[in-house]
Design a protein around this motif. Structure first.
Motif, PDB file in Angstrom:
ATOM      1  N   LYS A 134       0.831  -1.205   0.000  1.00 33.89           N
ATOM      2  CA  LYS A 134       0.000   0.000   0.000  1.00 33.89           C
ATOM      3  C   LYS A 134       0.869   1.260   0.000  1.00 33.89           C
ATOM      4  O   LYS A 134       0.567   2.234  -0.686  1.00 33.89           O
ATOM      5  N   LEU A 135       1.951   1.204   0.769  1.00 36.92           N
ATOM      6  CA  LEU A 135       2.857   2.338   0.827  1.00 36.92           C
ATOM      7  C   LEU A 135       3.506   2.588  -0.531  1.00 36.92           C
ATOM      8  O   LEU A 135       3.630   3.734  -0.975  1.00 36.92           O
ATOM      9  N   GLY A 136       3.903   1.515  -1.208  1.00 40.18           N
ATOM     10  CA  GLY A 136       4.501   1.655  -2.537  1.00 40.18           C
ATOM     11  C   GLY A 136       3.524   2.230  -3.551  1.00 40.18           C
ATOM     12  O   GLY A 136       3.887   3.070  -4.372  1.00 40.18           O
ATOM     13  N   VAL A 137       2.279   1.775  -3.496  1.00 39.02           N
ATOM     14  CA  VAL A 137       1.263   2.301  -4.407  1.00 39.02           C
ATOM     15  C   VAL A 137       1.034   3.783  -4.142  1.00 39.02           C
ATOM     16  O   VAL A 137       0.950   4.603  -5.069  1.00 39.02           O
ATOM     17  N   LEU A 138       0.951   4.157  -2.859  1.00 38.64           N
ATOM     18  CA  LEU A 138       0.748   5.563  -2.536  1.00 38.64           C
ATOM     19  C   LEU A 138       1.934   6.425  -2.957  1.00 38.64           C
ATOM     20  O   LEU A 138       1.761   7.525  -3.456  1.00 38.64           O
ATOM     21  N   LEU A 139       3.142   5.919  -2.754  1.00 39.41           N
ATOM     22  CA  LEU A 139       4.327   6.673  -3.195  1.00 39.41           C
ATOM     23  C   LEU A 139       4.351   6.799  -4.707  1.00 39.41           C
ATOM     24  O   LEU A 139       4.725   7.855  -5.239  1.00 39.41           O
ATOM     25  N   GLY A 140       3.961   5.749  -5.405  1.00 40.01           N
ATOM     26  CA  GLY A 140       3.908   5.822  -6.861  1.00 40.01           C
ATOM     27  C   GLY A 140       2.899   6.840  -7.337  1.00 40.01           C
ATOM     28  O   GLY A 140       3.139   7.581  -8.316  1.00 40.01           O
ATOM     29  N   GLN A 141       1.751   6.926  -6.682  1.00 46.74           N
ATOM     30  CA  GLN A 141       0.750   7.917  -7.055  1.00 46.74           C
ATOM     31  C   GLN A 141       1.203   9.321  -6.707  1.00 46.74           C
ATOM     32  O   GLN A 141       0.941  10.260  -7.449  1.00 46.74           O
ATOM     33  N   ALA A 142       1.880   9.454  -5.584  1.00 43.79           N
ATOM     34  CA  ALA A 142       2.323  10.794  -5.171  1.00 43.79           C
ATOM     35  C   ALA A 142       3.436  11.324  -6.080  1.00 43.79           C
ATOM     36  O   ALA A 142       3.506  12.528  -6.335  1.00 43.79           O
ATOM     37  N   LEU A 143       4.286  10.451  -6.563  1.00 44.53           N
ATOM     38  CA  LEU A 143       5.412  10.907  -7.382  1.00 44.53           C
ATOM     39  C   LEU A 143       5.067  11.035  -8.854  1.00 44.53           C
ATOM     40  O   LEU A 143       5.856  11.553  -9.629  1.00 44.53           O
ATOM     41  N   SER A 144       3.880  10.548  -9.251  1.00 41.90           N
ATOM     42  CA  SER A 144       3.527  10.659 -10.675  1.00 41.90           C
ATOM     43  C   SER A 144       2.858  11.975 -10.997  1.00 41.90           C
ATOM     44  O   SER A 144       2.433  12.714 -10.213  1.00 41.90           O
TER      45      SER A 144
END
Length: 145
Positions: free
Chosen positions: A135-145
């Motif tokens: 979940k953390l990785g998905v959120l970081l991916g969304q935040a950095l895109s």
């Protein structure tokens, strides 16, 4: 005059839209990410604390059993002569040694059962931590895109 008011309200509207998009995109993700980091860290801390509790409990239980057996067999606490004689007779016959060995075997069995339950807990904990990290990785991916 109307043109100036229209320009002012248009400028304010653009600024409000920019602030709103900034808040939604960055501040919202920052709050969710901070919360997700806290959940992940607390899950890991709980697992480590639980392992420390189980290991400490097993060591304490074993030491308590051994110290109690030593206390009784040595006649500690100002026991009477009759009880001391009885304990010496049990030691002479070999009952105290047998009880010590039986306690050791019982504790080994108890530790094995606890270890199997701890392995089951480890499997559950690794799944939970992996889920939180995903979940953390998905959120970081969304935040950095």
């Amino acid at each position: 005059m109307i043109a100036a008011l229209f320009a002012i309200f248009s400028g304010v509207g653009i600024i409000v839209k920019f602030i709103k998009s900034f808040l939604v995109k960055y501040v919202g993700f920052a709050a969710i990410l901070g919360f997700q980091f806290a959940i992940t860290a607390s899950t890991i801390a709980f697992v480590l604390g639980f392992y420390a509790f189980i290991i400490t409990s097993l060591v304490t239980a074993y030491n308590f059993g051994v110290s109690t057996a030593q206390y009784v067999s040595t006649g500690g606490g100002g026991q009477s002569q009759i009880l001391s004689c009885f304990m010496s007779m049990l030691d002479l016959v070999g009952v105290t040694g047998a009880l010590n060995n039986a306690y050791t075997m019982f504790f080994a069995s108890l530790s094995t059962i606890a270890l199997f339950h701890l392995m089951k807990f480890t499997y559950w904990a690794v799944r939970q931590i992996g889920n939180e990290l995903f979940k953390l990785g998905v959120l970081l991916g969304q935040a950095l895109s």
